[in-house]
Write a protein that holds these residues in place. Structure first.
Motif, PDB file in Angstrom:
ATOM      1  N   HIS A  23       0.865  -1.186   0.000  1.00 35.67           N
ATOM      2  CA  HIS A  23       0.000   0.000   0.000  1.00 35.67           C
ATOM      3  C   HIS A  23       0.901   1.236   0.000  1.00 35.67           C
ATOM      4  CE1 HIS A  23      -3.303   2.675   1.059  1.00 35.67           C
ATOM      5  NE2 HIS A  23      -4.136   1.676   0.801  1.00 35.67           N
ATOM      6  N   PRO A  24       0.989   1.971  -1.117  1.00 35.55           N
ATOM      7  CA  PRO A  24       1.992   3.055  -1.212  1.00 35.55           C
ATOM      8  C   PRO A  24       1.662   4.272  -0.347  1.00 35.55           C
ATOM      9  CG  PRO A  24       0.649   2.979  -3.179  1.00 35.55           C
ATOM     10  CD  PRO A  24       0.239   1.793  -2.366  1.00 35.55           C
ATOM     11  N   ASP A  25       0.376   4.485  -0.025  1.00 35.55           N
ATOM     12  CA  ASP A  25       0.011   5.702   0.707  1.00 35.55           C
ATOM     13  C   ASP A  25       0.322   5.600   2.196  1.00 35.55           C
ATOM     14  OD1 ASP A  25      -0.920   6.777  -1.655  1.00 35.55           O
ATOM     15  OD2 ASP A  25      -2.954   6.015  -1.357  1.00 35.55           O
ATOM     16  N   ASP A  26       0.483   4.393   2.726  1.00 36.53           N
ATOM     17  CA  ASP A  26       0.702   4.223   4.161  1.00 36.53           C
ATOM     18  C   ASP A  26       2.170   4.018   4.506  1.00 36.53           C
ATOM     19  OD1 ASP A  26      -1.970   4.460   4.556  1.00 36.53           O
ATOM     20  OD2 ASP A  26      -2.374   2.309   4.644  1.00 36.53           O
ATOM     21  N   CYS A  27       3.070   4.231   3.567  1.00 45.36           N
ATOM     22  CA  CYS A  27       4.481   4.017   3.859  1.00 45.36           C
ATOM     23  C   CYS A  27       5.039   5.211   4.630  1.00 45.36           C
ATOM     24  CB  CYS A  27       5.268   3.804   2.574  1.00 45.36           C
ATOM     25  SG  CYS A  27       5.304   5.234   1.476  1.00 45.36           S
ATOM     26  N   THR A  60      -2.451  -8.235   2.310  1.00 43.26           N
ATOM     27  CA  THR A  60      -2.477  -9.686   2.514  1.00 43.26           C
ATOM     28  C   THR A  60      -3.744 -10.264   1.904  1.00 43.26           C
ATOM     29  OG1 THR A  60      -3.596  -9.528   4.665  1.00 43.26           O
ATOM     30  CG2 THR A  60      -1.183  -9.381   4.652  1.00 43.26           C
ATOM     31  N   THR A  61      -3.784 -11.586   1.863  1.00 42.70           N
ATOM     32  CA  THR A  61      -4.978 -12.260   1.333  1.00 42.70           C
ATOM     33  C   THR A  61      -6.165 -12.114   2.268  1.00 42.70           C
ATOM     34  OG1 THR A  61      -4.121 -14.302   2.338  1.00 42.70           O
ATOM     35  CG2 THR A  61      -3.639 -13.927   0.004  1.00 42.70           C
ATOM     36  N   THR A  62      -5.928 -11.735   3.522  1.00 33.72           N
ATOM     37  CA  THR A  62      -7.027 -11.455   4.440  1.00 33.72           C
ATOM     38  C   THR A  62      -7.581 -10.074   4.124  1.00 33.72           C
ATOM     39  OG1 THR A  62      -5.960 -12.761   6.164  1.00 33.72           O
ATOM     40  CG2 THR A  62      -7.711 -11.271   6.851  1.00 33.72           C
ATOM     41  N   PRO A  63      -8.861  -9.961   3.848  1.00 36.31           N
ATOM     42  CA  PRO A  63      -9.423  -8.650   3.443  1.00 36.31           C
ATOM     43  C   PRO A  63      -9.219  -7.594   4.528  1.00 36.31           C
ATOM     44  CG  PRO A  63     -10.956 -10.451   2.988  1.00 36.31           C
ATOM     45  CD  PRO A  63      -9.859 -11.039   3.814  1.00 36.31           C
ATOM     46  N   ASN A  64      -8.866  -6.386   4.067  1.00 37.59           N
ATOM     47  CA  ASN A  64      -8.738  -5.206   4.940  1.00 37.59           C
ATOM     48  C   ASN A  64      -7.718  -5.417   6.067  1.00 37.59           C
ATOM     49  OD1 ASN A  64     -10.814  -3.926   3.431  1.00 37.59           O
ATOM     50  ND2 ASN A  64     -12.371  -4.932   4.719  1.00 37.59           N
TER      51      ASN A  64
END
Length: 899
Positions: A615-619, A635-639
Motif C-alpha cells: 500500500h503506497p500511501d501508508d508508507c 495480505t490475502t485477508t481482506p482489509n
C-alpha cells in the motif's frame, strides 16, 4: 622514486605451476649411412626417419638436486611442417611451495622400437634443458623463454646442471673473431626480434594483423639461418679426439643446435620469492585463553660473577650477559604420557566383562552425581573421566550422563572409539539440549554427531525452527571430509524440503552466510553453505511441490532486491525526510516496479502471511540515521495490512539472534504456565547489510513521557481507562504491563543487552512493554557505568511507584522468570556455544568468553536460596541507580541537538 609493486610467492597459494610447451627449432644433420650400418639401433628412431617426427615432452620440478614432483607429459600430437605443441602443462605443486632453488627440468623424448639400456623404455632423450624458476634477484621468471636443448641428454635438474638453458659465452681467439662476426650479427638480430615479439605480447607494441604475419614469417627465416650458422661455428670450435661409432654420432650432434620455446605465466606484478616463516617451538603447550586472568610472574633477577660484561650480547668480551630460553618438551605438557598409558591399560578390552556388573558404593554414587550435575562449560578432571568410564554400564539409565561419557572417550583412538560407540544406542534417550551440545565444535566424530542428529529427528518442525539458526552454524563444525556425508546437513535438507516454513528460513539463513565475503567468514565455510544450498535445491526438485517452492524463493529474492534498491535510493538520495518520503511513495506507485499488486507470495519474514502488494500511501521513512522504510503489505485477508520495517546498511544477524533467543525463552516460560506477555517480533536478515522486521504499533518511552508530561501511568490510563480499577487502568492492560516489564528485565539482563535508553524501550497501547535495537549484547555498552538491568524510574512510575503492590508483583514475576530460565541454562548455553563461530559483532569480540558471560549472569555456582537473594539485590540496585538516570538525560540531550 616511483612505487614498485610486487607480490610474494607465498601469496600464490591456490595457483599451481604452469608452463606452455610451444615449439622446437633447430638444425638436424642426417646421420651418415656408414654410421647407421654400425649402429642398427639408430635406424628406426623416429627423428632419424622423419625430420618432423612425433616427439613428446616431459616437465618436472627439481630443487637442491632432488625431484619435487612427478614428471608431467604432453599429449600425443602428429606434426606436419614443424614441431609445435602449443600445450599448457600443469605441475602438481603451487608457487607458494616452491623453494628459491626450484628448477624446471624439461626433456624432449624420441621414440624407438629398441629399448633404452638406461631406462628400459621405448623412449630415448632427444635433448634436455634446465631452467631456474627464480632469477638471480629471486624474482619469478615469466613470459616467453628460449631454452638451449642439449642433444641426447635428459634434463638432470641438478644444482650444477649439465643441461643449462643458457650457454654462457666463450672467449674467442683472435683468428675466430673475423669468422664469427657475421654469426654474432645474425644471432643478435634474432634476439632483437624476439624481444620485440615479447613486448608485443605484453601489450607494449600495438598489433597489426596483416603486417605481423609477414614479419613473423621473416623472423622464422632469420631464426633458421641463425641456428644453422651458430651450429656450424660450434662444430668448428670442437675437435674430434678419436674415431669410432659413438664419436661419429657425437660429431653429428656437435653440428646440431636446437632451441625449445616455452612460455611461463605472466602476472601483473613481479613475483618475489618469500619463504614461510614458522614460529619458534613453544616453551609450553599450555594455551591460556585471551581473557585469562592468569598473569605470568616477572623474570627472576640474575646476578653475574665478577668480570662478566653484562652489557654485551653473549658470553665473553663480545658475548656476555645473554640469557637463552631453552625448549624443554616435558615442561608444561597438557597430556601426561604416563596417564595416557594408564588410560590405555585401564580401558583395555579385557575389562569390559568386569565393568558390566560393577556397581558404585554410596560415596562413589555421590561423586558420580556431582560429575553429572556439572554444566556444559565445566571441565572434567582425569580422575572423574576414569570414574565415568569405569561405571559406564551403570550410568546407561541416566540420560544426563551421556554427554559426560562422550567427553571421557578418546575418539581419535580407534579401539577406544569402537568400544564406546555401541553404548550410545543403549543409553537412555537424551534431551534436546544435550543433543545440541554434541553438535558443538569439540565433538567432531561422525558417530557422536550422527547420534545427536537422530535425537533431533524426533523434534517437530515448530521446535526445530527454534534451533535452526544454531544448527546452520553447527555445519561449520563438521569434521573435514564429512561435507558430502554430513548427517546434520542431510537431516536439515530433508526436513526443510518437506516443510515450506522451515525451508523458507533455512534458505535465507544459508543465503546470508553465502553472501558474507568479510574476512571473518572463512572461504571454506562459505563454500560449505553454498554446497548445502545446492543440495537443498536438488532435494526440493524431488518433492511434488519442489519446483513451485524454488520459484517462490526466486520471487522472494527479486522482491527483496527491489526493496533494497529503493531503500538505498531513499537513504542516499538528496533532500529532507519529506522529500525522501515523497520519492518512496512515487517509486512504490510506479507500475514498472510492480509493487502495488502482484501474485500472492509468502512473506519471507513470516511465511504464514501471504502478501499481494504494498500500500503506497501508508508508507513512511523513520528518523533513524539509516532512514529505514515502513511498508504496509496487503495480505490475502481482506482489509488487513502487515506492516514491515525494511532497512539497509546494517547487519541484522545480531538482532535476529536475540529475537530468536527471546522467542525460545518465551516458549520455555509458557511450558511452566508463565505467560509474561512478551513481544518477540519477527526479524530476518536478508543479507549482510539488509533485513526486515515486523513493525509493532507502539510508542517509545521517551515519546510517551514527553506527550503525557513525564508519566507512563498517564499513557496507560489514556489508552486503557477504567475508573473502577486501581490507578484508573484496565486490569488486563496493567497485568500485561507488569508481566512484560518483568520478562524483559530478566531476559535483557541474562543476554547482557546494552545501550538501553528511553528511545529503544517501547510500549504498546495494550500495555505490552518490549525492547528493540540489540546492537550491544553480552555485557557490552557504549556508555560508562551502565546498569546490569534496565529498570528506570519511568517504568516504576508506570507500576504505581515502588510502594504500590504492583511493584511487589513485578518482583515476584521477575524472580519466577529468572529461576525458570535458570533451570534451562544448559539449553541456552549450548545454543550460544553453537554460535561461537558466527560472524556476529559482539560474539567475535570474545568467542569463547561469550558463553561464559551468559553463564555468569545465571550464577550457576550458587545455590537457589543464595542466588535468589543476589537477584533481589540486583533489582533493588537497578531501581535506585542514579547513573542510569544520568545516562538517559545525556541521551535525551544528544537527541535534542541532533534533531
Amino acid at each position: 622514486m616511483e612505487a614498485f609493486h610486487f607480490a610474494t610467492s607465498t601469496d600464490l597459494k591456490q595457483l599451481s605451476v604452469h608452463v606452455r610447451i610451444d615449439r622446437l627449432d633447430g638444425h638436424q644433420k642426417p646421420i651418415p649411412y656408414s654410421v647407421l650400418l654400425e649402429r642398427p639401433d639408430l635406424r628406426h628412431r623416429a627423428s632419424t626417419t622423419d625430420p618432423h617426427s612425433e616427439l613428446f615432452v616431459t616437465a618436472q620440478i627439481w630443487a637442491d638436486s632432488k625431484p619435487l614432483t612427478v614428471p608431467v607429459q604432453t599429449a600425443y600430437k602428429s606434426f606436419k611442417n614443424a614441431r609445435i605443441w602449443n600445450e599448457w602443462l600443469s605441475l602438481p605443486v603451487t608457487y607458494s611451495n616452491l623453494p628459491a632453488s626450484a628448477q624446471l627440468a624439461i626433456t624432449v623424448w624420441d621414440l624407438s622400437p629398441a629399448e633404452d639400456t638406461d631406462s628400459n623404455l621405448h623412449a630415448i632423450p632427444f635433448g634436455g634443458t634446465t631452467l631456474p624458476l627464480f632469477d638471480r634477484d629471486n624474482t619469478l621468471q615469466k613470459g616467453r623463454q628460449r631454452c638451449r636443448l642439449h642433444r641426447f641428454k635428459a634434463a638432470d635438474g641438478l644444482s650444477s646442471t649439465t643441461t643449462p638453458w643458457v650457454i654462457p659465452p666463450v672467449r674467442k681467439s683472435r683468428k675466430d673473431v673475423v669468422v664469427e662476426d657475421t654469426v654474432d650479427e645474425q644471432v643478435a638480430e634474432m634476439q632483437r626480434l624476439e624481444e620485440l615479439l615479447k613486448r608485443q605480447e605484453m601489450g607494449d607494441i600495438p598489433q597489426n594483423l596483416w603486417l605481423d604475419g609477414l614479419v613473423f614469417r621473416k623472423m622464422m627465416k632469420i631464426r633458421n639461418e641463425a641456428i644453422k650458422a651458430e651450429a656450424a661455428v660450434l662444430s668448428r670450435q670442437k675437435k674430434s679426439s678419436a674415431n669410432g661409432t659413438e664419436n661419429a654420432v657425437g660429431r653429428d650432434a656437435d653440428q646440431e643446435l636446437f632451441y625449445l620455446d616455452i612460455e611461463l605465466p605472466r602476472f601483473d606484478h613481479s613475483v618475489v620469492f618469500a619463504d614461510v616463516e614458522y614460529p619458534p617451538p613453544p616453551v609450553s603447550d599450555i594455551r591460556l585463553a585471551p581473557d585469562s586472568e592468569v598473569r605470568l610472574r616477572p623474570p627472576p633477577e640474575v646476578s653475574f660473577g665478577p668480570g662478566i660484561n653484562t652489557e654485551g650480547n653473549g658470553y665473553g668480551d663480545a658475548d656476555a650477559g645473554r640469557l637463552i630460553r631453552i625448549y624443554d618438551p616435558e615442561i608444561g605438557r597438557i597430556v601426561n604420557p604416563a596417564e595416557d598409558k594408564h588410560r590405555e591399560l585401564m580401558r583395555g578390552g579385557q575389562t569390559d566383562s568386569l565393568d558390566r556388573d560393577r556397581k558404585p558404593n554410596v560415596h562413589m554414587r555421590d561423586q558420580l552425581n556431582s560429575i553429572i550435575a556439572k554444566g556444559p562449560l565445566e571441565s572434567i578432571t582425569s580422575h572423574e573421566r576414569d570414574h565415568i568410564w569405569k561405571f559406564r554400564y551403570y550410568l546407561l539409565r541416566d540420560k544426563r550422563a551421556l554427554t559426560k561419557f562422550v567427553k571421557t572417550v578418546n575418539w581419535k583412538d580407534p579401539k577406544e572409539a569402537g568400544r564406546a560407540a555401541p553404548l550410545l544406542e543403549k543409553w537412555a534417550e537424551i534431551d534436546v539440549d544435550d543433543a545440541l551440545e554434541l553438535l558443538g565444535p569439540q565433538f567432531d566424530h561422525p558417530v557422536v554427531r550422527s547420534y545427536a542428529v537422530e535425537r533431533l529427528k524426533k523434534a517437530d518442525d515448530e521446535e526445530l525452527q527454534l534451533y535452526l539458526l544454531q544448527l546452520v552454524q553447527a555445519l561449520k563444525y563438521e569434521a573435514p571430509g564429512e561435507g558430502d556425508d554430513s548427517s546434520l546437513a542431510r537431516f536439515l535438507i530433508t526436513r526443510a524440503a518437506n516443510s515450506f516454513t522451515l525451508g523458507n528460513f533455512f534458505h535465507w539463513y544459508l543465503m546470508v552466510e553465502i553472501s558474507d565475503f568479510s574476512t571473518d567468514q572463512a572461504p571454506e565455510h562459505r563454500a560449505l553453505f553454498a554446497k548445502v544450498e545446492y543440495d537443498f535445491m536438488l532435494e526440493l526438485e524431488r518433492t511434488p511441490s519442489g519446483s513451485e517452492t524454488r520459484k517462490t524463493f526466486q520471487r522472494q529474492g527479486e522482491l527483496l532486491t527491489i526493496l533494497a534498491k529503493l531503500s538505498k535510493d531513499v537513504r542516499f538520495g538528496g533532500g529532507d525526510r519529506p522529500a525522501k518520503l515523497a520519492r518512496l511513495k512515487k517509486a512504490l506507485s510506479d507500475p514498472r516496479n510492480e509493487l502495488t499488486n502482484f501474485e500472492p507470495l509468502p512473506l519471507p519474514l513470516d511465511p504464514s502471511v501471504i502478501i499481494t502488494g504494498i500500500h503506497p500511501d501508508d508508507c513512511n521513512v523513520l528518523k533513524s540515521s539509516l532512514l529505514p522504510m515502513v511498508l504496509n503489505f496487503r495480505t490475502t485477508t481482506p482489509n488487513k495490512l502487515y506492516p514491515v520495517i525494511f532497512k539497509t546498511g546494517d547487519d541484522l544477524r545480531q538482532d535476529q539472534l536475540v529475537i530468536q533467543i527471546i522467542t525460545l525463552m518465551d516458549r520455555l516460560l509458557r511450558k511452566e504456565n508463565l505467560d509474561l506477555k512478551l513481544t518477540p517480533y519477527r526479524i530476518l536478515a536478508t543479507s549482510t547489510s539488509a533485513g526486515a522486521f515486523q513493525f509493532i504499533p507502539s510508542m517509545s518511552l521517551a515519546a510517551a513521557v514527553a506527550k503525557y508530561k513525564g508519566s507512563l501511568l498517564a499513557y496507560l490510563r489514556a489508552n486503557n481507562p477504567d475508573d473502577t480499577a486501581p490507578l484508573g487502568v484496565r486490569k488486563e492492560a496493567m497485568d500485561t504491563y507488569i508481566k512484560s516489564c518483568a520478562g524483559y528485565c530478566v531476559i535483557t539482563y541474562l543476554l547482557g543487552v546494552g545501550d538501553r535508553h528511553l528511545d529503544n524501550l517501547l510500549l504498546a497501547p495494550s500495555g505490552a512493554f518490549f525492547h528493540v535495537d540489540f546492537g550491544y549484547i553480552l555485557g557490552r555498552d557504549p556508555k560508562p557505568f551502565a546498569p546490569q538491568m534496565k529498570l528506570c524510574r519511568e517504568m516504576i512510575e508506570g507500576l504505581g511507584g515502588a510502594q504500590h503492590p504492583n511493584y511487589l508483583t513485578f518482583k515476584e514475576y521477575s524472580f519466577t522468570a529468572w529461576s525458570t530460565l535458570r533451570k534451562s541454562s544448559s539449553l541456552l548455553l549450548n545454543l550460544f556455544a553453537l554460535m561461537q563461530g558466527a560472524n556476529i559483532p559482539d560474539i567475535k569480540v570474545e568467542r569463547e568468553g561469550s558463553v561464559r558471560k551468559v553463564r555468569d549472569r545465571m550464577w550457576l555456582g550458587k545455590g537457589d536460596v543464595e542466588a535468589g537473594r543476589e537477584f533481589e539485590r540486583l533489582i533493588e540496585e537497578s531501581m535506585g541507580d542514579w547513573k542510569a538516570g544520568l545516562i538517559d538525560m545525556a541521551h535525551e540531550f544528544v537527541q535534542y541537538w541532533r534533531s
